[in-house]
Design an enzyme around this catalytic site. Sequence first.
Site, PDB file in Angstrom:
ATOM      1  N   THR A   1       0.585  -1.757   0.048  1.00 23.67           N
ATOM      2  CA  THR A   1       0.241   0.241   0.029  1.00 23.67           C
ATOM      3  C   THR A   1       1.043   1.203   0.206  1.00 23.67           C
ATOM      4  O   THR A   1       0.147   2.427  -1.181  1.00 23.67           O
ATOM      5  CB  THR A   1      -1.114   0.299   1.335  1.00 23.67           C
ATOM      6  N   CYS A   2       1.678   1.272   0.699  1.00 24.65           N
ATOM      7  CA  CYS A   2       3.021   2.364   0.751  1.00 24.65           C
ATOM      8  C   CYS A   2       3.862   2.743  -0.158  1.00 24.65           C
ATOM      9  O   CYS A   2       3.215   3.863  -1.039  1.00 24.65           O
ATOM     10  CB  CYS A   2       3.827   2.224   1.948  1.00 24.65           C
TER      11      CYS A   2
END
Length: 157
Positions: A47-48
């Site tokens: 996600t980052c």
Amino acid sequence: MIQLGNSIPAVSVTLVTKDGQEATTADTLFAGKKVVLFAVPGAFTPTCSAHHLPGFVVLADEIKAKGVDMIACISVNDAFVMRAWGEQQNAEAITMIADGAGAFTKALGLEMETGDFGGMRSQRYAMIIDNGVVKQLNVEAPKQFEVSKAEAVLAAL
């Protein structure tokens, strides 16, 4: 946990620069500036890397047009990892900050234990800091990605 109106603590962090790295304190780094600071659980994580950092890269000009002096990304990773991740993400407009030992994250009360994922990491959050004082704080619920994304921060500005 740090609250609205609290000052950023005088805790050591490592600023990733073009020439290497520079030890500083968070209170000094953010003094006299309007800053958007966002934290990720880990560089190069799904996600980052796919959403959180790229969102701020894409919206950096719009965020800075709202009077923001610095957009900074912090993670409980070392400076070498933060440099490589920033380069891989073309994050020239983002100030990358390494919180290698998690001292800043712990001082804010925003740490979380992730076990085999990586041990102690930061919760995902975004904050708006004005001259070292927290003006907005958006901490994500576990496994969520809504209130700390670049679009939410831009709307709050």
